[in-house]
Design an enzyme around this catalytic site. Structure first.
Site, PDB file in Angstrom:
ATOM      1  N   ARG A   1       0.874  -1.168   0.000  1.00  0.00           N
ATOM      2  CA  ARG A   1       0.000   0.000   0.000  1.00  0.00           C
ATOM      3  C   ARG A   1       0.910   1.216   0.000  1.00  0.00           C
ATOM      4  O   ARG A   1       1.981   1.195   0.642  1.00  0.00           O
ATOM      5  CB  ARG A   1      -0.891   0.039   1.254  1.00  0.00           C
ATOM      6  CG  ARG A   1      -2.064  -0.941   1.239  1.00  0.00           C
ATOM      7  CD  ARG A   1      -3.139  -0.567   0.220  1.00  0.00           C
ATOM      8  NE  ARG A   1      -4.288  -1.452   0.265  1.00  0.00           N
ATOM      9  CZ  ARG A   1      -4.442  -2.541  -0.492  1.00  0.00           C
ATOM     10  NH1 ARG A   1      -3.515  -2.898  -1.363  1.00  0.00           N
ATOM     11  NH2 ARG A   1      -5.540  -3.276  -0.374  1.00  0.00           N
TER      12      ARG A   1
ATOM     13  N   GLU B   1      -4.402   7.623  -4.444  1.00  0.00           N
ATOM     14  CA  GLU B   1      -4.805   6.889  -5.654  1.00  0.00           C
ATOM     15  C   GLU B   1      -6.172   7.367  -6.104  1.00  0.00           C
ATOM     16  O   GLU B   1      -7.055   7.549  -5.260  1.00  0.00           O
ATOM     17  CB  GLU B   1      -4.836   5.390  -5.372  1.00  0.00           C
ATOM     18  CG  GLU B   1      -3.459   4.847  -5.080  1.00  0.00           C
ATOM     19  CD  GLU B   1      -3.433   3.324  -4.860  1.00  0.00           C
ATOM     20  OE1 GLU B   1      -4.485   2.672  -4.987  1.00  0.00           O
ATOM     21  OE2 GLU B   1      -2.357   2.814  -4.561  1.00  0.00           O
TER      22      GLU B   1
ATOM     23  N   HIS C   1      -2.140   0.331  -9.547  1.00  0.00           N
ATOM     24  CA  HIS C   1      -2.687  -0.615  -8.555  1.00  0.00           C
ATOM     25  C   HIS C   1      -3.393  -1.789  -9.249  1.00  0.00           C
ATOM     26  O   HIS C   1      -4.609  -1.953  -9.133  1.00  0.00           O
ATOM     27  CB  HIS C   1      -3.639   0.105  -7.592  1.00  0.00           C
ATOM     28  CG  HIS C   1      -3.880  -0.670  -6.331  1.00  0.00           C
ATOM     29  ND1 HIS C   1      -4.166  -0.081  -5.135  1.00  0.00           N
ATOM     30  CD2 HIS C   1      -3.898  -2.014  -6.077  1.00  0.00           C
ATOM     31  CE1 HIS C   1      -4.345  -0.996  -4.202  1.00  0.00           C
ATOM     32  NE2 HIS C   1      -4.193  -2.198  -4.762  1.00  0.00           N
TER      33      HIS C   1
HETATM   34  N1  LIG Z   1      -0.876  -4.241  -5.282  1.00  0.00           N
HETATM   35  C1  LIG Z   1      -1.950  -4.997  -5.194  1.00  0.00           C
HETATM   36  O1  LIG Z   1      -2.786  -5.037  -6.081  1.00  0.00           O
HETATM   37  C2  LIG Z   1      -2.158  -5.845  -3.993  1.00  0.00           C
HETATM   38  C3  LIG Z   1      -1.697  -5.444  -2.755  1.00  0.00           C
HETATM   39  N2  LIG Z   1      -1.877  -6.248  -1.660  1.00  0.00           N
HETATM   40  C4  LIG Z   1      -1.367  -5.806  -0.368  1.00  0.00           C
HETATM   41  O2  LIG Z   1      -0.485  -6.801   0.114  1.00  0.00           O
HETATM   42  C5  LIG Z   1      -0.727  -7.018   1.500  1.00  0.00           C
HETATM   43  C6  LIG Z   1      -0.234  -8.389   1.893  1.00  0.00           C
HETATM   44  O3  LIG Z   1      -1.091  -9.404   1.382  1.00  0.00           O
HETATM   45  P1  LIG Z   1      -0.931 -10.917   1.873  1.00  0.00           P
HETATM   46  O4  LIG Z   1       0.421 -11.436   1.551  1.00  0.00           O
HETATM   47  O5  LIG Z   1      -2.114 -11.667   1.377  1.00  0.00           O
HETATM   48  O6  LIG Z   1      -1.078 -10.705   3.444  1.00  0.00           O
HETATM   49  P2  LIG Z   1      -0.508 -11.614   4.620  1.00  0.00           P
HETATM   50  O7  LIG Z   1      -1.235 -11.180   5.829  1.00  0.00           O
HETATM   51  O8  LIG Z   1      -0.505 -13.035   4.239  1.00  0.00           O
HETATM   52  O9  LIG Z   1       1.036 -11.148   4.707  1.00  0.00           O
HETATM   53  C7  LIG Z   1       1.459  -9.961   5.279  1.00  0.00           C
HETATM   54  C8  LIG Z   1       2.700 -10.251   6.116  1.00  0.00           C
HETATM   55  O10 LIG Z   1       3.164  -9.004   6.657  1.00  0.00           O
HETATM   56  C9  LIG Z   1       3.582  -9.249   7.997  1.00  0.00           C
HETATM   57  N3  LIG Z   1       3.486  -8.020   8.779  1.00  0.00           N
HETATM   58  C10 LIG Z   1       2.357  -7.374   9.184  1.00  0.00           C
HETATM   59  N4  LIG Z   1       2.689  -6.298   9.924  1.00  0.00           N
HETATM   60  C11 LIG Z   1       4.033  -6.274   9.992  1.00  0.00           C
HETATM   61  C12 LIG Z   1       4.967  -5.417  10.629  1.00  0.00           C
HETATM   62  N5  LIG Z   1       4.574  -4.366  11.363  1.00  0.00           N
HETATM   63  N6  LIG Z   1       6.278  -5.704  10.491  1.00  0.00           N
HETATM   64  C13 LIG Z   1       6.677  -6.777   9.791  1.00  0.00           C
HETATM   65  N7  LIG Z   1       5.853  -7.633   9.173  1.00  0.00           N
HETATM   66  C14 LIG Z   1       4.545  -7.379   9.263  1.00  0.00           C
HETATM   67  C15 LIG Z   1       2.634 -10.323   8.524  1.00  0.00           C
HETATM   68  O11 LIG Z   1       3.218 -11.039   9.589  1.00  0.00           O
HETATM   69  C16 LIG Z   1       2.429 -11.184   7.287  1.00  0.00           C
HETATM   70  O12 LIG Z   1       3.329 -12.266   7.251  1.00  0.00           O
HETATM   71  C17 LIG Z   1      -2.237  -6.779   1.642  1.00  0.00           C
HETATM   72  O13 LIG Z   1      -2.583  -6.425   2.953  1.00  0.00           O
HETATM   73  C18 LIG Z   1      -2.486  -5.646   0.671  1.00  0.00           C
HETATM   74  O14 LIG Z   1      -2.367  -4.399   1.310  1.00  0.00           O
HETATM   75  C19 LIG Z   1      -2.491  -7.458  -1.782  1.00  0.00           C
HETATM   76  C20 LIG Z   1      -2.983  -7.879  -2.975  1.00  0.00           C
HETATM   77  C21 LIG Z   1      -2.877  -7.094  -4.174  1.00  0.00           C
HETATM   78  O1  LIG Z   2      -6.502  -7.309  -2.662  1.00  0.00           O
HETATM   79  C1  LIG Z   2      -5.910  -6.245  -2.418  1.00  0.00           C
HETATM   80  O2  LIG Z   2      -5.532  -5.932  -1.275  1.00  0.00           O
HETATM   81  C2  LIG Z   2      -5.639  -5.306  -3.509  1.00  0.00           C
HETATM   82  O3  LIG Z   2      -4.904  -4.386  -3.361  1.00  0.00           O
HETATM   83  C3  LIG Z   2      -6.285  -5.493  -4.824  1.00  0.00           C
HETATM   84  O4  LIG Z   2      -6.375  -6.789  -5.192  1.00  0.00           O
END
Ligand SMILES: NC(=O)C1=CN([C@@H]2O[C@H](COP(=O)(O)OP(=O)(O)OC[C@H]3O[C@@H](n4cnc5c(N)ncnc54)[C@H](O)[C@@H]3O)[C@@H](O)[C@H]2O)C=CC1
Ligand SMILES: O=C(O)C(=O)CO
Length: 322
Positions: free
Chosen positions: A237, A266, A285
């Site tokens: 993000r 955004e 994004h």
């Molecule tokens: N660019 C895009 O289109 C997309 C962006 N995202 C973003 O990616 C993020 C991650 O997605 P996932 O891998 O599914 O989530 P997830 O929850 O599986 O992985 C996130 C990791 O970050 C770690 N984490 C959280 N807070 C932390 C901190 N303060 N310090 C260190 N590590 C920390 C957690 O322990 C976890 O292992 C989502 O929350 C979303 O914001 C997700 C999908 C698409």
């Molecule tokens: O799933 C999310 O968090 C996104 O940013 C868009 O897929």
């Protein structure tokens, strides 16, 4: 009587049919967001909301008198005020897993595009500048066998690590809230403290959620620790990075380049200096934006909603809100 569900995103006909079997559906079928005032005005009569961009905060919850469930069509849920939701009885869900591989593919696209200067050289050819062999001023940098540091080794981070290790034979380290020993064993990646990761990685990928703890996690100090030859990739993000500090780091040559899918604001402001830098590859994004994956996410969000309204445990209830 059927329960009423509002969807504030366009959804495919298959998902409409699936929902309409069980609930009375109202849809906002436009790509621009439903105006906030309109949402606040109509929400009192709904039992469910399927959304991806609306802010679910105290003001919204106070209006949403009958709301039983809110289902986000995304894995990130930084549009939810977690504390306010905790205090309510509303079930909150999101769409993990179904997008992991798609987002990991895009991240690798960003890594390659940034290091090998693909958009810049694409433009070079189109602009008729390819009149002789390219000289060293246009050479890129290797990705294979370099070191990738992943900040946030969760579902998506793990898929990126797998591509990096098996496809590109990279050295992969990670920094995370907790150690992932099974991933360490299965992929041969290792944990290190943030300072070390920042100071030693050739590529740094940011993949944490946006929370109070991660807001501006990557700030001026963090950029100063990075190698001058480092490429920084943000697909998490925008606000996990202090964007002003990133701009400064790129302008000063503290890092070599950046690949960015997400911004603090955004859609991005057209005056944002990042849009004018040759060493920045920028995307709107689109991490999960393939036709197949977006349809799966919408179906998943609809399923979570129906489960919640039927009194079943949804497949993907947000963990900290259970
Ligand atoms: N660019 C895009 O289109 C997309 C962006 N995202 C973003 O990616 C993020 C991650 O997605 P996932 O891998 O599914 O989530 P997830 O929850 O599986 O992985 C996130 C990791 O970050 C770690 N984490 C959280 N807070 C932390 C901190 N303060 N310090 C260190 N590590 C920390 C957690 O322990 C976890 O292992 C989502 O929350 C979303 O914001 C997700 C999908 C698409
Ligand atoms: O799933 C999310 O968090 C996104 O940013 C868009 O897929």
């Amino acid at each position: 009587m059927k329960k009423k569900v509002l969807v504030t995103e366009p959804i495919p006909q298959t998902v409409i049919d699936y929902l309409e079997n069980e609930v009375e559906l109202e849809r906002w079928d436009h790509s621009e967001k439903m105006p906030r005032e309109q949402l606040l005005e109509i929400i009192p009569s709904f039992h469910g909301l399927i959304t991806s961009k609306d802010k679910i905060d105290q003001e919204f919850l106070t209006r949403a008198k009958q709301l039983e469930a809110v289902s986000n069509i995304s894995v990130g849920y930084d549009n939810f005020d977690v504390e306010a939701l905790k205090a309510s009885k509303i079930i909150a869900t999101h769409t993990p897993y179904v997008l992991d591989e798609t987002v990991a593919d895009l991240i690798f696209g960003l890594i390659l595009a940034t290091a090998r200067r693909i958009p810049e050289l694409h433009q070079y050819v189109r602009n008729g500048k390819w009149t002789q062999s390219v000289d060293s001023s246009l050479f890129g940098h290797n990705v294979h066998h370099k070191k990738l540091g992943i900040i946030g080794m969760g579902r998506i981070g793990e898929k990126v690590a797998r591509r990096a290790k098996l496809g590109f034979e990279m050295e992969v380290s990670y920094y995370n809230r907790r150690k992932r020993e099974t991933v360490e064993k299965s992929l041969g990646v290792y944990y290190e403290e943030l300072e070390n990761l920042l100071a030693t990685s050739d590529f740094i990928l940011l993949m944490t959620p946006l929370t109070k703890q991660t807001y501006h996690l990557i700030n001026a100090k963090a950029f100063q620790k990075m190698k001058h030859t480092c490429f920084f990739i943000n697909a998490a993000r925008g606000a996990v990075v202090d964007e002003k500090a990133m701009i400064q780091a790129l302008e000063q040559g503290d890092i070599l380049g950046a690949g960015i899918d997400v911004y603090e604001q955004e859609p991005v402001d057209l005056e944002n200096p990042l849009l004018k830098m040759d060493n920045v590859v920028t995307l709107p994004h689109i991490g999960s934006a393939t036709a197949e994956t977006r349809e799966q996410m919408k179906f998943f969000a609809a399923k979570n909603m129906l489960q919640a309204l039927n009194g079943e445990k949804p497949d993907a209830q947000i963990k900290e809100l259970q």
